[in-house]
Design a protein around this motif. Structure first.
Motif, PDB file in Angstrom:
ATOM      1  N   ASP A  99       0.567  14.110  -8.787  1.00 17.22           N
ATOM      2  CA  ASP A  99       0.871  12.862  -8.074  1.00 17.22           C
ATOM      3  C   ASP A  99      -0.390  12.047  -7.809  1.00 17.22           C
ATOM      4  OD1 ASP A  99       3.653  13.211  -7.961  1.00 17.22           O
ATOM      5  OD2 ASP A  99       3.548  14.296  -6.053  1.00 17.22           O
ATOM      6  N   LYS A 100      -1.450  12.721  -7.396  1.00 18.16           N
ATOM      7  CA  LYS A 100      -2.709  12.034  -7.096  1.00 18.16           C
ATOM      8  C   LYS A 100      -3.242  11.316  -8.337  1.00 18.16           C
ATOM      9  CE  LYS A 100      -7.458  12.990  -5.763  1.00 18.16           C
ATOM     10  NZ  LYS A 100      -8.459  14.032  -5.606  1.00 18.16           N
ATOM     11  N   PHE A 102      -1.582  10.528 -11.154  1.00 12.34           N
ATOM     12  CA  PHE A 102      -0.620   9.529 -11.609  1.00 12.34           C
ATOM     13  C   PHE A 102      -0.734   8.251 -10.784  1.00 12.34           C
ATOM     14  CE2 PHE A 102       3.464   7.427 -11.898  1.00 12.34           C
ATOM     15  CZ  PHE A 102       3.765   7.513 -13.251  1.00 12.34           C
ATOM     16  N   ASN A 103      -0.734   8.391  -9.462  1.00 10.39           N
ATOM     17  CA  ASN A 103      -0.783   7.214  -8.591  1.00 10.39           C
ATOM     18  C   ASN A 103      -2.087   6.443  -8.748  1.00 10.39           C
ATOM     19  OD1 ASN A 103       1.786   7.726  -7.578  1.00 10.39           O
ATOM     20  ND2 ASN A 103       1.008   8.992  -5.923  1.00 10.39           N
ATOM     21  N   ALA A 104      -3.192   7.147  -8.914  1.00 12.86           N
ATOM     22  CA  ALA A 104      -4.478   6.466  -9.095  1.00 12.86           C
ATOM     23  C   ALA A 104      -4.510   5.714 -10.425  1.00 12.86           C
ATOM     24  CB  ALA A 104      -5.625   7.475  -9.027  1.00 12.86           C
ATOM     25  N   ALA A 106      -1.985   4.624 -12.127  1.00 14.52           N
ATOM     26  CA  ALA A 106      -0.952   3.596 -12.147  1.00 14.52           C
ATOM     27  C   ALA A 106      -1.359   2.325 -11.405  1.00 14.52           C
ATOM     28  CB  ALA A 106       0.352   4.134 -11.560  1.00 14.52           C
ATOM     29  N   GLU A 107      -2.392   2.411 -10.575  1.00 12.63           N
ATOM     30  CA  GLU A 107      -2.818   1.253  -9.794  1.00 12.63           C
ATOM     31  C   GLU A 107      -3.175   0.088 -10.721  1.00 12.63           C
ATOM     32  OE1 GLU A 107      -6.404   0.109  -6.795  1.00 12.63           O
ATOM     33  OE2 GLU A 107      -5.546   2.108  -6.607  1.00 12.63           O
ATOM     34  N   VAL A 111       4.139   1.594 -14.748  1.00 18.46           N
ATOM     35  CA  VAL A 111       4.780   2.911 -14.811  1.00 18.46           C
ATOM     36  C   VAL A 111       5.924   2.842 -15.813  1.00 18.46           C
ATOM     37  CG1 VAL A 111       6.126   4.611 -13.513  1.00 18.46           C
ATOM     38  CG2 VAL A 111       4.132   3.520 -12.457  1.00 18.46           C
ATOM     39  N   PRO A 114       8.445   7.361 -13.841  1.00 19.88           N
ATOM     40  CA  PRO A 114       7.833   7.877 -12.622  1.00 19.88           C
ATOM     41  C   PRO A 114       7.768   9.405 -12.662  1.00 19.88           C
ATOM     42  CG  PRO A 114      10.041   7.060 -12.171  1.00 19.88           C
ATOM     43  CD  PRO A 114       9.737   6.734 -13.597  1.00 19.88           C
ATOM     44  N   ASP A 129      -2.152   2.213 -18.057  1.00 20.23           N
ATOM     45  CA  ASP A 129      -3.031   1.745 -16.989  1.00 20.23           C
ATOM     46  C   ASP A 129      -3.412   0.275 -17.182  1.00 20.23           C
ATOM     47  OD1 ASP A 129      -5.339   1.516 -18.657  1.00 20.23           O
ATOM     48  OD2 ASP A 129      -6.073   3.497 -18.089  1.00 20.23           O
TER      49      ASP A 129
END
Length: 143
Positions: A99-100, A102-104, A106-107, A111, A114, A129
């Motif tokens: 999750d960490k 992926f979320n970084a 994806a900023e 996406v 998910p 990205d």
């Protein structure tokens, strides 16, 4: 046969920005710094903008892997074609790390899928990205 595979990415003038972003996601330090085109012999006639492009950058990652890149040089006939033919597949050790990452990544990006538990048993997601690079994040608790 044993070997390691290091992904090598090409950019059109924003390799340094992209790798500063990847460094913020993965941590670590650039191996050997960021080499610019201007440091190579025979580049004195390049346009000033191209002299500041990245000739080579590498970011060592965990597990003896390295992410590498350079910028293209248009005046030398290079042309970058972005597409969906390359994804970098990350295999973290936990759902939390998945999750960490992926979320970084994806900023500022897009996406595609998910992060979710998948029918094949893995926790998986994919994205492109903000630099046009495709990433897959796949956590499998059995590996």
């Amino acid at each position: 046969m044993a070997f390691k595979l290091n992904p090598y990415l090409n950019f059109d003038g924003n390799a340094e920005e992209a790798f500063s972003f990847y460094k913020s996601v993965f941590g670590g330090e650039f191996a050997g710094g960021i080499m610019k085109m201007s440091s190579a012999p025979g580049t004195e006639n390049l346009p000033d903008e191209e002299k500041e492009r990245v000739m080579h950058v590498s970011l060592p990652l965990d597990n003896n892997q390295t992410l590498m890149a350079s910028d293209i040089v248009p005046s030398m006939g290079h042309k970058l074609t972005q597409g969906n033919n390359v994804y970098l597949s990350l295999h973290p050790d936990s759902k939390e790390e998945a999750d960490k990452l992926f979320n970084a990544l994806a900023e500022g990006g897009k996406v595609e899928m998910p992060m979710e538990d998948q029918f094949w048993g893995d926790y998986f997601g994919s994205l492109v990205d903000k630099f046009g690079i495709g990433w897959m994040v796949n956590y499998n608790p059995n590996f």
